[in-house]
Design an enzyme around this catalytic site. Structure first.
Site, PDB file in Angstrom:
ATOM      1  N   ARG A  97     -20.792  17.861 -17.069  1.00 37.11           N
ATOM      2  CA  ARG A  97     -21.920  17.610 -17.982  1.00 37.11           C
ATOM      3  C   ARG A  97     -22.592  18.902 -18.437  1.00 37.11           C
ATOM      4  O   ARG A  97     -23.822  18.969 -18.562  1.00 37.11           O
ATOM      5  CB  ARG A  97     -22.973  16.711 -17.314  1.00 37.11           C
ATOM      6  CG  ARG A  97     -22.421  15.394 -16.841  1.00 37.11           C
ATOM      7  CD  ARG A  97     -22.321  14.434 -17.958  1.00 37.11           C
ATOM      8  NE  ARG A  97     -21.261  13.471 -17.734  1.00 37.11           N
ATOM      9  CZ  ARG A  97     -21.283  12.205 -18.080  1.00 37.11           C
ATOM     10  NH1 ARG A  97     -22.344  11.737 -18.672  1.00 37.11           N
ATOM     11  NH2 ARG A  97     -20.279  11.412 -17.877  1.00 37.11           N
ATOM     12  N   GLU A 136     -30.247  14.068 -17.776  1.00 36.43           N
ATOM     13  CA  GLU A 136     -29.080  14.335 -18.627  1.00 36.43           C
ATOM     14  C   GLU A 136     -29.475  14.515 -20.104  1.00 36.43           C
ATOM     15  O   GLU A 136     -29.111  15.521 -20.723  1.00 36.43           O
ATOM     16  CB  GLU A 136     -28.111  13.166 -18.385  1.00 36.43           C
ATOM     17  CG  GLU A 136     -27.047  12.958 -19.362  1.00 36.43           C
ATOM     18  CD  GLU A 136     -25.736  13.551 -18.917  1.00 36.43           C
ATOM     19  OE1 GLU A 136     -24.818  12.787 -18.645  1.00 36.43           O
ATOM     20  OE2 GLU A 136     -25.632  14.778 -18.886  1.00 36.43           O
ATOM     21  N   SER A 190     -26.150   7.384 -19.260  1.00 35.80           N
ATOM     22  CA  SER A 190     -26.651   7.836 -17.954  1.00 35.80           C
ATOM     23  C   SER A 190     -27.862   8.733 -18.173  1.00 35.80           C
ATOM     24  O   SER A 190     -27.782   9.698 -18.929  1.00 35.80           O
ATOM     25  CB  SER A 190     -25.585   8.650 -17.222  1.00 35.80           C
ATOM     26  OG  SER A 190     -24.416   7.901 -17.042  1.00 35.80           O
TER      27      SER A 190
HETATM   28  N1  EPU Z   1     -23.568   2.064  -8.567  1.00 31.91           N
HETATM   29  C1  EPU Z   1     -24.397   1.233  -7.880  1.00 31.91           C
HETATM   30  N2  EPU Z   1     -25.464   0.692  -8.546  1.00 31.91           N
HETATM   31  C2  EPU Z   1     -25.703   0.952  -9.849  1.00 31.91           C
HETATM   32  C3  EPU Z   1     -24.851   1.811 -10.542  1.00 31.91           C
HETATM   33  C4  EPU Z   1     -23.778   2.367  -9.874  1.00 31.91           C
HETATM   34  O1  EPU Z   1     -24.220   0.990  -6.688  1.00 31.91           O
HETATM   35  O2  EPU Z   1     -26.685   0.415 -10.368  1.00 31.91           O
HETATM   36  C5  EPU Z   1     -22.378   2.593  -7.895  1.00 31.91           C
HETATM   37  C6  EPU Z   1     -21.119   1.872  -8.422  1.00 31.91           C
HETATM   38  O3  EPU Z   1     -20.878   0.689  -7.734  1.00 31.91           O
HETATM   39  C7  EPU Z   1     -20.039   2.886  -8.249  1.00 31.91           C
HETATM   40  C8  EPU Z   1     -20.766   4.208  -8.351  1.00 31.91           C
HETATM   41  O4  EPU Z   1     -22.159   3.942  -8.202  1.00 31.91           O
HETATM   42  O5  EPU Z   1     -19.452   2.777  -6.978  1.00 31.91           O
HETATM   43  C9  EPU Z   1     -20.497   4.908  -9.662  1.00 31.91           C
HETATM   44  O6  EPU Z   1     -20.859   4.057 -10.765  1.00 31.91           O
HETATM   45  P1  EPU Z   1     -20.087   4.093 -12.161  1.00 31.91           P
HETATM   46  O7  EPU Z   1     -18.624   3.907 -11.922  1.00 31.91           O
HETATM   47  O8  EPU Z   1     -20.736   3.115 -13.061  1.00 31.91           O
HETATM   48  O9  EPU Z   1     -20.255   5.555 -12.664  1.00 31.91           O
HETATM   49  P2  EPU Z   1     -21.509   6.579 -12.686  1.00 31.91           P
HETATM   50  O10 EPU Z   1     -21.218   7.669 -11.711  1.00 31.91           O
HETATM   51  O11 EPU Z   1     -22.776   5.835 -12.516  1.00 31.91           O
HETATM   52  C10 EPU Z   1     -20.483   8.156 -14.475  1.00 31.91           C
HETATM   53  C11 EPU Z   1     -20.894   8.744 -15.779  1.00 31.91           C
HETATM   54  C12 EPU Z   1     -20.798   7.685 -16.868  1.00 31.91           C
HETATM   55  C13 EPU Z   1     -19.353   7.222 -16.951  1.00 31.91           C
HETATM   56  C14 EPU Z   1     -18.940   6.650 -15.579  1.00 31.91           C
HETATM   57  C15 EPU Z   1     -17.486   6.276 -15.522  1.00 31.91           C
HETATM   58  C16 EPU Z   1     -22.480  10.487 -15.181  1.00 31.91           C
HETATM   59  C17 EPU Z   1     -23.891  10.941 -15.204  1.00 31.91           C
HETATM   60  N3  EPU Z   1     -22.237   9.264 -15.684  1.00 31.91           N
HETATM   61  O12 EPU Z   1     -21.420   7.138 -14.170  1.00 31.91           O
HETATM   62  O13 EPU Z   1     -21.167   8.282 -18.103  1.00 31.91           O
HETATM   63  O14 EPU Z   1     -19.180   6.246 -17.945  1.00 31.91           O
HETATM   64  O15 EPU Z   1     -19.153   7.644 -14.557  1.00 31.91           O
HETATM   65  O16 EPU Z   1     -16.726   7.422 -15.427  1.00 31.91           O
HETATM   66  O17 EPU Z   1     -21.615  11.225 -14.754  1.00 31.91           O
HETATM   67  C18 EPU Z   1     -22.916   8.520 -19.722  1.00 31.91           C
HETATM   68  O18 EPU Z   1     -22.826   9.726 -19.567  1.00 31.91           O
HETATM   69  O19 EPU Z   1     -23.729   8.023 -20.526  1.00 31.91           O
HETATM   70  C19 EPU Z   1     -22.081   7.632 -18.931  1.00 31.91           C
HETATM   71  C20 EPU Z   1     -22.182   6.302 -19.007  1.00 31.91           C
END
Ligand code: EPU
Length: 347
Positions: A173, A342, A246
Site C-alpha cells: 500500500r 489508508e 479498506s
Molecule cells: N476479518 C474479520 N472480520 C472482519 C473483516 C475481516 O474477522 O470484519 C478477517 C477475515 O475473516 C479474514 C481476514 O480478516 O480472515 C482478512 O480479511 P479479508 O480477506 O477481507 O482481507 P483484508 O485483509 O481485510 C485486504 C485488503 C483489501 C483486499 C483484501 C483481499 C488491505 C488494507 N485491504 O483486506 O483491499 O480486497 O485484502 O485481498 O490490505 C481495499 O484496499 O479497499 C481493499 C478492499
C-alpha cells in the site's frame, strides 16, 4: 469560470469551482477549484501554476480520499484515456493504459483481448493512474508484480519521466508517489507486463474456498468471476453506500509480536511476510473490538467487513475523522497496535 494567468507568456488554464461530492466514493460534500486534464498540453502550464506557489492535488476516481468541504487547492482531475498493446515481447504482452481509464473496465478489457494477468485485481474502484500510488493489491496479487513502467509528469521539474518498478519503490500500500509531496507527481499512463503463459494465483484463502475454482483446470475468466463474486458479497458498492474501501492498512509487525498477540487472541488472522514480519488482519482486530456494524452518527464500520468505513448518508469529513480516531484509539488501547489510515486527506 476562473481563469488563471501564468507567467512566461503561457496560455491560460481553465479552472472552475465545482462540486466534488460525486467525485469521491465516500460521497462527502466538497467544493474546490477543479482543472480537467484531458490532454498533455495542459501539463507545462500546470507546472507553471505549481511554481506560483499554488497547491495542486491530483485526483483519479476519488476512491481513496477523505475530502474536506472546502479544500484549499486546485484539484487536477486526470481524464486521459486510451489503451493499446504497446509491445509484444517473446514471453509477454506490454499493455499501456492512460491514467484516466477506469481500473475495472481496463482489467475486463485485457481479459477480453486475451491478455490475462490482472484478474485478481478485478472490481477495485478507481482509475489506472491511481493504482500505482497505493500499489493496489487484492487476493494475492499486488499491482507492483505486473508493472512494466509508469509514465509520470514531474510537476516540480516540468518534465515527463518513465519509471521502472524499482524506481517506483513499491511496498505494501505504498510507493514513491504516495511518499512524495502531494502535487509532485501526476501519473500519465501505466505499462503492464502480462506474461503470455498465464498461471492462476489462487493462494488467497477466499479463492481456495471458492466453488468456481475447485476444478483442476481453472481459467482466467473463472478467477475474474470469483474475485468479482467475493468482492460483491463482502464489500459495499460505493454507488450504493459511500465508502473508500479498506480504511486502515493491515499492520505489519515482527513475528514475535504477532506470536504474543496470537497466544492471547487465538483467532487473530496473520499472514507471514518477508523479513520476519507478519501482516495482521486489521479487519479482524476491529471486528473483535466490537466495531463491525457499529455506527457513530452518519458513519459506521461495515457489517460485512469491519475494515471498511461507510457513509450512511449526509456525513462530513469531520464525522469520518471522529469515527476513525475512535477506532484507532480503541485498537491501540486493546492490542497495542497503531492503525495507519489508508485514504489520503484532501483539505
Ligand atoms: N476479518 C474479520 N472480520 C472482519 C473483516 C475481516 O474477522 O470484519 C478477517 C477475515 O475473516 C479474514 C481476514 O480478516 O480472515 C482478512 O480479511 P479479508 O480477506 O477481507 O482481507 P483484508 O485483509 O481485510 C485486504 C485488503 C483489501 C483486499 C483484501 C483481499 C488491505 C488494507 N485491504 O483486506 O483491499 O480486497 O485484502 O485481498 O490490505 C481495499 O484496499 O479497499 C481493499 C478492499
Amino acid at each position: 469560470m476562473l481563469t488563471v494567468f501564468l507567467p512566461r507568456g503561457l496560455s491560460v488554464l481553465e479552472i472552475s469551482e465545482q462540486d466534488l461530492q460525486t467525485s469521491n466514493t465516500l460521497g462527502l460534500p466538497a467544493r474546490a477549484r477543479v482543472l480537467h486534464i484531458r490532454e498533455r498540453s495542459a501539463l507545462a502550464e500546470l507546472s507553471a501554476l505549481v511554481h506560483t506557489g499554488e497547491r495542486v492535488f491530483v485526483l483519479g476516481g476519488g476512491s481513496n480520499v477523505v475530502m474536506a468541504a472546502r479544500p484549499q487547492c486546485v484539484v487536477a482531475k486526470v481524464e486521459l484515456r486510451g489503451v493499446r498493446l504497446f509491445a509484444q515481447e517473446p514471453d509477454a504482452w506490454i499493455v499501456e493504459a492512460q491514467a484516466g481509464e477506469p481500473w475495472h473496465a481496463f482489467v475486463a478489457y485485457c481479459l477480453a483481448q486475451g491478455w490475462p494477468g490482472l484478474e485478481n485485481l478485478a472490481l477495485i474502484p478507481g482509475t489506472v493512474g491511481a493504482a500505482p500510488v497505493q500499489n493496489i493489491g487484492a487476493y494475492g496479487l499486488e499491482l507492483a508484480q505486473c508493472v512494466h513502467s509508469v509514465l509520470a509528469w514531474d510537476l516540480h521539474a516540468a518534465r515527463q519521466v518513465a519509471l521502472s518498478p524499482a524506481e517506483c519503490s513499491f511496498a505494501y500500500r505504498d510507493s514513491l508517489f504516495k511518499r512524495s509531496a502531494a502535487g509532485r507527481w501526476l501519473i500519465l499512463a501505466v505499462r503492464f507486463r502480462l506474461p503470455r503463459v498465464w498461471r492462476a494465483q489462487l493462494a488467497y484463502p477466499d479463492l481456495q474456498r471458492h466453488p468456481l475454482l475447485q476444478g483442476s483446470e481453472v481459467s482466467a475468466r473463472q478467477v475474474f468471476d470469483a474475485v468479482c463474486d467475493i468482492r460483491r458479497r463482502k464489500l459495499p458498492d460505493p454507488a450504493v453506500l459511500g465508502n473508500a474501501g479498506s480504511f486502515f492498512k493491515n499492520p505489519l509487525v515482527p513475528v514475535l509480536v504477532a506470536q504474543a498477540l496470537q497466544a492471547r487472541y487465538p483467532g487473530l488472522v496473520g499472514y507471514a511476510q518477508a523479513e520476519g514480519q507478519v501482516k495482521l488482519a486489521a479487519g479482524w482486530l476491529i471486528d473483535h473490538a466490537g466495531w463491525r456494524g457499529r455506527r457513530i452518527g452518519p458513519v459506521g464500520m461495515h457489517a460485512q467487513q469491519a475494515l471498511v468505513l461507510v457513509n450512511y448518508g449526509g456525513a462530513s469529513a469531520e464525522d469520518v475523522g471522529h469515527l476513525a480516531r475512535a477506532v484507532r484509539e480503541d485498537i491501540s488501547a486493546r492490542f497495542g497496535l497503531v492503525l495507519e489510515q489508508e485514504p489520503v486527506i484532501l483539505d
